[in-house]
Design a protein around this motif. Sequence first.
Motif, short mmCIF file in Angstrom:
data_model
loop_
_atom_site.label_atom_id
_atom_site.label_comp_id
_atom_site.label_asym_id
_atom_site.label_seq_id
_atom_site.Cartn_x
_atom_site.Cartn_y
_atom_site.Cartn_z
N ASN A 142 41.11 24.92 40.16
CA ASN A 142 40.71 25.64 41.37
C ASN A 142 41.55 26.90 41.57
O ASN A 142 41.04 27.95 41.97
CB ASN A 142 40.87 24.72 42.59
CG ASN A 142 39.81 23.63 42.60
OD1 ASN A 142 38.73 23.82 42.04
ND2 ASN A 142 40.10 22.51 43.22
N SER A 143 42.85 26.78 41.25
CA SER A 143 43.72 27.94 41.39
C SER A 143 43.27 29.07 40.48
O SER A 143 43.19 30.23 40.88
CB SER A 143 45.17 27.53 41.07
OG SER A 143 46.01 28.66 41.08
N HIS A 144 42.93 28.74 39.22
CA HIS A 144 42.51 29.77 38.27
C HIS A 144 41.14 30.34 38.65
O HIS A 144 40.89 31.53 38.46
CB HIS A 144 42.48 29.20 36.86
CG HIS A 144 43.84 29.02 36.26
ND1 HIS A 144 44.65 30.08 35.91
CD2 HIS A 144 44.56 27.90 35.97
CE1 HIS A 144 45.77 29.64 35.43
NE2 HIS A 144 45.75 28.30 35.45
N LYS A 145 40.25 29.49 39.17
CA LYS A 145 38.94 29.99 39.58
C LYS A 145 39.08 30.98 40.75
O LYS A 145 38.41 32.02 40.79
CB LYS A 145 38.05 28.82 39.98
CG LYS A 145 37.53 27.99 38.82
CD LYS A 145 36.63 26.86 39.28
CE LYS A 145 35.36 27.39 39.88
NZ LYS A 145 34.45 26.30 40.29
N GLN A 146 39.96 30.66 41.72
CA GLN A 146 40.16 31.56 42.85
C GLN A 146 40.75 32.89 42.38
O GLN A 146 40.34 33.97 42.82
CB GLN A 146 41.08 30.89 43.87
CG GLN A 146 40.44 29.69 44.56
CD GLN A 146 41.41 28.95 45.44
OE1 GLN A 146 42.56 29.35 45.58
NE2 GLN A 146 40.95 27.86 46.05
N ARG A 147 41.71 32.79 41.43
CA ARG A 147 42.30 34.03 40.92
C ARG A 147 41.26 34.85 40.16
O ARG A 147 41.20 36.07 40.29
CB ARG A 147 43.47 33.69 40.01
CG ARG A 147 44.08 34.94 39.37
CD ARG A 147 45.41 34.65 38.71
NE ARG A 147 45.91 35.82 38.01
CZ ARG A 147 46.48 36.87 38.60
NH1 ARG A 147 46.60 36.87 39.93
NH2 ARG A 147 46.93 37.89 37.90
N GLN A 148 40.43 34.17 39.36
CA GLN A 148 39.38 34.88 38.61
C GLN A 148 38.41 35.57 39.56
O GLN A 148 37.99 36.70 39.34
CB GLN A 148 38.67 33.88 37.70
CG GLN A 148 37.50 34.48 36.91
CD GLN A 148 36.20 34.35 37.68
OE1 GLN A 148 36.02 33.39 38.41
NE2 GLN A 148 35.33 35.32 37.53
N SER A 149 38.02 34.85 40.63
CA SER A 149 37.08 35.43 41.59
C SER A 149 37.70 36.64 42.29
O SER A 149 37.05 37.67 42.47
CB SER A 149 36.70 34.36 42.61
OG SER A 149 35.84 34.90 43.58
N TYR A 150 38.99 36.51 42.63
CA TYR A 150 39.68 37.62 43.30
C TYR A 150 39.74 38.85 42.39
O TYR A 150 39.43 39.98 42.79
CB TYR A 150 41.06 37.15 43.69
CG TYR A 150 41.99 38.27 44.15
CD1 TYR A 150 41.80 38.90 45.38
CD2 TYR A 150 43.03 38.70 43.33
CE1 TYR A 150 42.64 39.93 45.78
CE2 TYR A 150 43.88 39.70 43.72
CZ TYR A 150 43.68 40.33 44.95
OH TYR A 150 44.50 41.33 45.34
N LEU A 151 40.11 38.61 41.10
CA LEU A 151 40.22 39.73 40.16
C LEU A 151 38.85 40.35 39.89
O LEU A 151 38.73 41.57 39.74
CB LEU A 151 40.85 39.24 38.84
CG LEU A 151 42.33 38.80 38.93
CD1 LEU A 151 42.78 38.25 37.58
CD2 LEU A 151 43.21 39.98 39.35
N SER A 152 37.82 39.50 39.80
CA SER A 152 36.48 40.03 39.55
C SER A 152 36.02 40.92 40.71
O SER A 152 35.44 41.98 40.50
CB SER A 152 35.51 38.85 39.34
OG SER A 152 34.21 39.34 39.13
#
Length: 454
Positions: free
Chosen positions: A363-373
């Motif tokens: 979940n942490s990596h998905k949130q970071r990926q969404s933020y960066l995207s």
Amino acid sequence: MDITSTSASPRRNIITVSQLNRETSQLLAEHFLSVLVEGELSNLSTPASGHIYFSLKDANAQVRCAMFRTQQRRLAFKPENGKQVIVKAQVSLYEPRGDYQLIVEHIEEAGDGALRRAFDALKLKLSGEGLFDAAHKQALPTLPKAIGVITSPTGAAIRDILTVLKRRFALIPVIVYPVAVQGDNAKYEIAKAIATANQHKHCDVIILGRGGGSLEDLWAFNEELVARAIHDSEIPIISGVGHETDFTIADFVADLRAPTPSAAAEHASPDQQQWLSRFMYLESRLQQQMQRKLNQKQQTLDWLFKRLEQQHPGQRLARNARRMNELEARLNQAIQAKLRHIAGTIEAKTAKLWQHNPAIAINSHKQRQSYLSKRLTSAMDHKLEKLNQRLLNASQTLHAVSPLATLNRGYSMTVNQVSGEIIRSVEQLKLGDTVQTRLAQGRFSSQITGIDRD
């Protein structure tokens, strides 16, 4: 006493001691041609004659034994006091003393000794058939979809295996095939469990294990039935039977031998921390490649603007304006396609990580990926808006001197719709071509159905 009466009585059948012993010896020899007797060696004696004399005893009785020198050539071990043995012998009587004894023809070790010989014989047989050859060993999967465990459901081995698998990679499913690991039925249950796992194919690696014990305790894993089931398995099998010093036939046939059940679990499961580190590295590489691509596109765009500024207004300006529109559209399409590809890749990686890693980290990596995207999309939109504004300003400045203003006086300009080339002569046309005509207000497309070269 009446002497006359005594002399008249019938004569009694009286035999000598020698006769008694001889007839008893013959009776024993005729009745006990050959017997197998198990007992413990004691009072072992080896005189200069080369014969062996000893007693064979159990908890309640003992018997004297003798083994002559000519019979000792077939001994496979050294007799010692206290060893449990099985003797093949004839029952006899030593006539001079009237002692009952066994004349031993053969001695073999009982218990582990017999099992050890059976072990060596089966090992030699299966090795000769090629069941131990490295050519038959299968490679273990790098990331198994599920791990099968064939062992006792109540022993210490299953607890050790599950503990290691949970620590190494908790999200990999574990399928336990409960079997008896000791006793007469153990070999049948183990062979059946291996066959069941291969039939259902729910797992792609199998741990076969149990805790330590004596050779007799581990004997189920020395059975030919189990060895052939391991050899016939299409699923790789890791043997983790007993302690590090214990070796079984299953160890030699299996695709990999582990010294303990815990070590078998280590070999069967990947390290989730290594996989997570690898994923983070790939994510970093992906971001670097994205940035490099964007920098290349930015340089191309800057170079195109520079060429546009250096060229003289006129037809070249119009051509470059169209080229700029095309490049802008292609750049937008390329960026959008790249973003969709990146988003799809990140989504696939995230889904895979969700299947094989702890939920919090995923979940942490998905949130970071969404933020960066989102940041990347926002930055690109902002940059494109600035570039469009620059292009609009340049176009407005150049429009004042552009021949396109001529269109307002009733003229038109026709270009090849495919190549964008301006049509100045009918020699540039052929039947079926599609052209686009630009007017002062709007444009329209038409298809060449006839050509007049007059």
